[in-house]
Design a protein around this motif. Sequence first.
Motif, mmCIF file in Angstrom:
data_model
loop_
_atom_site.group_PDB
_atom_site.id
_atom_site.type_symbol
_atom_site.label_atom_id
_atom_site.label_comp_id
_atom_site.label_asym_id
_atom_site.label_seq_id
_atom_site.Cartn_x
_atom_site.Cartn_y
_atom_site.Cartn_z
ATOM 1 N N MET A 150 0.839 -1.204 0.000
ATOM 2 C CA MET A 150 0.000 0.000 0.000
ATOM 3 C C MET A 150 0.875 1.255 0.000
ATOM 4 S SD MET A 150 -0.981 2.601 2.279
ATOM 5 C CE MET A 150 -0.716 1.891 3.902
ATOM 6 N N ALA A 151 1.896 1.273 0.854
ATOM 7 C CA ALA A 151 2.774 2.442 0.941
ATOM 8 C C ALA A 151 3.609 2.605 -0.314
ATOM 9 C CB ALA A 151 3.674 2.320 2.167
ATOM 10 N N TYR A 152 4.079 1.499 -0.857
ATOM 11 C CA TYR A 152 4.882 1.555 -2.086
ATOM 12 C C TYR A 152 4.057 2.147 -3.229
ATOM 13 C CZ TYR A 152 7.959 0.116 -5.894
ATOM 14 O OH TYR A 152 8.778 0.122 -6.997
ATOM 15 N N GLU A 153 2.814 1.720 -3.333
ATOM 16 C CA GLU A 153 1.944 2.237 -4.400
ATOM 17 C C GLU A 153 1.632 3.716 -4.202
ATOM 18 O OE1 GLU A 153 -1.361 -0.430 -4.312
ATOM 19 O OE2 GLU A 153 -0.267 -2.050 -5.342
ATOM 20 N N ALA A 154 1.772 4.197 -2.944
ATOM 21 C CA ALA A 154 1.576 5.622 -2.659
ATOM 22 C C ALA A 154 2.858 6.427 -2.863
ATOM 23 C CB ALA A 154 1.079 5.796 -1.228
ATOM 24 N N GLY A 155 3.919 5.770 -3.303
ATOM 25 C CA GLY A 155 5.147 6.488 -3.640
ATOM 26 C C GLY A 155 6.298 6.340 -2.677
ATOM 27 N N VAL A 156 6.144 5.543 -1.609
ATOM 28 C CA VAL A 156 7.223 5.367 -0.620
ATOM 29 C C VAL A 156 8.290 4.443 -1.187
ATOM 30 C CG1 VAL A 156 7.791 4.495 1.675
ATOM 31 C CG2 VAL A 156 5.658 5.758 1.310
ATOM 32 N N ARG A 157 9.563 4.779 -0.901
ATOM 33 C CA ARG A 157 10.677 3.950 -1.362
ATOM 34 C C ARG A 157 11.672 3.643 -0.240
ATOM 35 N NH1 ARG A 157 7.293 3.576 -4.460
ATOM 36 N NH2 ARG A 157 7.323 3.847 -6.734
ATOM 37 N N VAL A 158 11.316 3.975 1.001
ATOM 38 C CA VAL A 158 12.136 3.645 2.168
ATOM 39 C C VAL A 158 11.195 3.145 3.264
ATOM 40 C CG1 VAL A 158 13.805 4.441 3.881
ATOM 41 C CG2 VAL A 158 13.781 5.485 1.601
ATOM 42 N N PHE A 159 11.557 2.016 3.883
ATOM 43 C CA PHE A 159 10.745 1.466 4.963
ATOM 44 C C PHE A 159 11.558 1.370 6.249
ATOM 45 C CE2 PHE A 159 8.449 -0.902 1.421
ATOM 46 C CZ PHE A 159 7.349 -0.063 1.446
ATOM 47 N N LYS A 160 10.947 1.811 7.353
ATOM 48 C CA LYS A 160 11.499 1.537 8.686
ATOM 49 C C LYS A 160 10.741 0.347 9.246
ATOM 50 C CE LYS A 160 10.870 4.087 12.632
ATOM 51 N NZ LYS A 160 11.200 5.142 13.640
ATOM 52 N N VAL A 161 11.475 -0.711 9.589
ATOM 53 C CA VAL A 161 10.862 -1.960 10.015
ATOM 54 C C VAL A 161 11.010 -2.108 11.525
ATOM 55 C CG1 VAL A 161 10.740 -4.441 9.615
ATOM 56 C CG2 VAL A 161 11.604 -2.935 7.805
ATOM 57 N N LYS A 162 9.893 -2.250 12.218
ATOM 58 C CA LYS A 162 9.929 -2.496 13.655
ATOM 59 C C LYS A 162 10.426 -3.924 13.893
ATOM 60 C CE LYS A 162 7.991 1.399 15.135
ATOM 61 N NZ LYS A 162 8.628 2.340 16.069
ATOM 62 N N VAL A 163 11.444 -4.066 14.747
ATOM 63 C CA VAL A 163 12.083 -5.360 14.977
ATOM 64 C C VAL A 163 12.375 -5.516 16.469
ATOM 65 C CG1 VAL A 163 13.169 -5.459 12.684
ATOM 66 C CG2 VAL A 163 14.372 -4.354 14.587
ATOM 67 N N GLY A 164 12.942 -6.696 16.819
ATOM 68 C CA GLY A 164 13.476 -6.882 18.150
ATOM 69 C C GLY A 164 12.789 -7.928 19.008
ATOM 70 N N ARG A 165 11.607 -8.377 18.622
ATOM 71 C CA ARG A 165 10.943 -9.382 19.445
ATOM 72 C C ARG A 165 11.442 -10.792 19.128
ATOM 73 N NH1 ARG A 165 4.485 -7.542 19.676
ATOM 74 N NH2 ARG A 165 4.854 -5.448 20.509
ATOM 75 N N ASP A 166 11.960 -10.989 17.906
ATOM 76 C CA ASP A 166 12.326 -12.339 17.479
ATOM 77 C C ASP A 166 13.263 -12.221 16.277
ATOM 78 O OD1 ASP A 166 12.413 -14.967 16.521
ATOM 79 O OD2 ASP A 166 10.418 -14.836 15.636
ATOM 80 N N LEU A 167 14.552 -12.544 16.446
ATOM 81 C CA LEU A 167 15.530 -12.377 15.370
ATOM 82 C C LEU A 167 15.186 -13.229 14.162
ATOM 83 C CD1 LEU A 167 18.099 -11.231 14.198
ATOM 84 C CD2 LEU A 167 19.406 -12.954 15.454
ATOM 85 N N GLU A 168 14.785 -14.461 14.395
ATOM 86 C CA GLU A 168 14.446 -15.339 13.271
ATOM 87 C C GLU A 168 13.251 -14.791 12.501
ATOM 88 O OE1 GLU A 168 13.024 -19.969 12.506
ATOM 89 O OE2 GLU A 168 14.087 -19.451 14.366
ATOM 90 N N GLY A 169 12.240 -14.335 13.239
ATOM 91 C CA GLY A 169 11.078 -13.752 12.570
ATOM 92 C C GLY A 169 11.417 -12.446 11.870
ATOM 93 N N ASP A 170 12.244 -11.620 12.521
ATOM 94 C CA ASP A 170 12.693 -10.377 11.892
ATOM 95 C C ASP A 170 13.387 -10.669 10.569
ATOM 96 O OD1 ASP A 170 11.803 -8.998 14.108
ATOM 97 O OD2 ASP A 170 13.795 -8.822 15.017
ATOM 98 N N THR A 171 14.264 -11.673 10.583
ATOM 99 C CA THR A 171 15.036 -12.012 9.385
ATOM 100 C C THR A 171 14.119 -12.437 8.245
ATOM 101 O OG1 THR A 171 16.927 -12.687 10.733
ATOM 102 C CG2 THR A 171 16.843 -13.522 8.479
ATOM 103 N N ARG A 172 13.137 -13.250 8.551
ATOM 104 C CA ARG A 172 12.197 -13.683 7.509
ATOM 105 C C ARG A 172 11.431 -12.499 6.931
ATOM 106 N NH1 ARG A 172 10.836 -17.753 11.174
ATOM 107 N NH2 ARG A 172 8.859 -16.665 11.605
#
Length: 358
Positions: A150-172
């Motif tokens: 949705m954000a990409y289609e609105a013109g966004v080209r940089v994402f900040k990803v919330k992480v830290g609860r689970d390294l394996e899940g973050d990596t995926r």
Amino acid sequence: MATIKELRLIPFRIPLKAPLRWGKASELPALEHALLEVALSDGSLGRAEVAIRPTIYGETLGSVEAGLAYLRPKLLGLEADDQEAIRAVLEAFPCNHALKGALDLALWEAWARSEGEELYQVLKPAKHRVRVAYILGLASEEEMLADARMAYEAGVRVFKVKVGRDLEGDTRRVQRLKEAFPEVDLYADANESLSPKEAEAYLTAWKALGLRYVEEPLPIEEVEARRRLREKKLLPLIADDSAMTLKDLRRELQLDTFDILNLKPARTGVTWTLEMLALAREKGKRAMVGSQAQSSFGAYQSALLAFQQGVTEPNELAFHLKAEGGFLDFPALREGWLYWEDLVEARFDEEAFRRYAL
């Protein structure tokens, strides 16, 4: 000079398309904020959004109302251009960051209008465009990808990803993002969720995934650990919670704990944002303007400060895309960029605001 005549607070609610989740347990299902209005004796009006964040600043709607009641008799009657007197009042009232940030922003807008100008004419830009980032909260892989699309289609080209609860899940999740959007830049926000013992492994893994930098990997109180982590030069560190105020920033600069300062006008208004930016620039630090998960109106006012000299990194000005409506028509992004010429055309929509006011 016109004096401060009236201060008003109007709560509002805007639903979100999906909740924003971050840190160890925080979740935001809707924008339950307030509009702060400052009226001057000459009829000039300034507004700002109070981003109420109990789990970050400890502020609730009730505490904001009480704080404004406390400040009102100290501010009424002051001249709108008497920055020294206004600042003395606000700085003598510790904490209450969202309330004071909004007051400062609204006062700047009211003062500008009393001088026959708009806020964007006072805050002159140092560049004609800035890159924009969108915040992806903690979610399932499919939910996150749908949000990113949705954000990409609105013109966004940089994402900040919330992480830290689970390294394996973050990596995926990061790998899925990179596969789906190979040309997009990514960086991480751990919201203080890592311990000093595990931080190096996490940052090493995130660096291997190609992330640009990481925001607040460690708890604020782990100052020495944060300094040592930065010295390892695994990823550039963004200071946010650790540098909420000018006083905090001075401490972090003395200890050299970060590379990039995340400025949030929602909590530092115009006055402290500009001072913090100047200090960071003087010390050779990069800077960005961050989001406090605001509506399109709050994003507009923050965006005015993103065009200042010294703001070098992508700015978190697209959270409003997650909201179900708003009361300012934020300009369209063009291939990841927000242009000043588009921004200054945006206007507060009185009729739309009435639909969300409580």
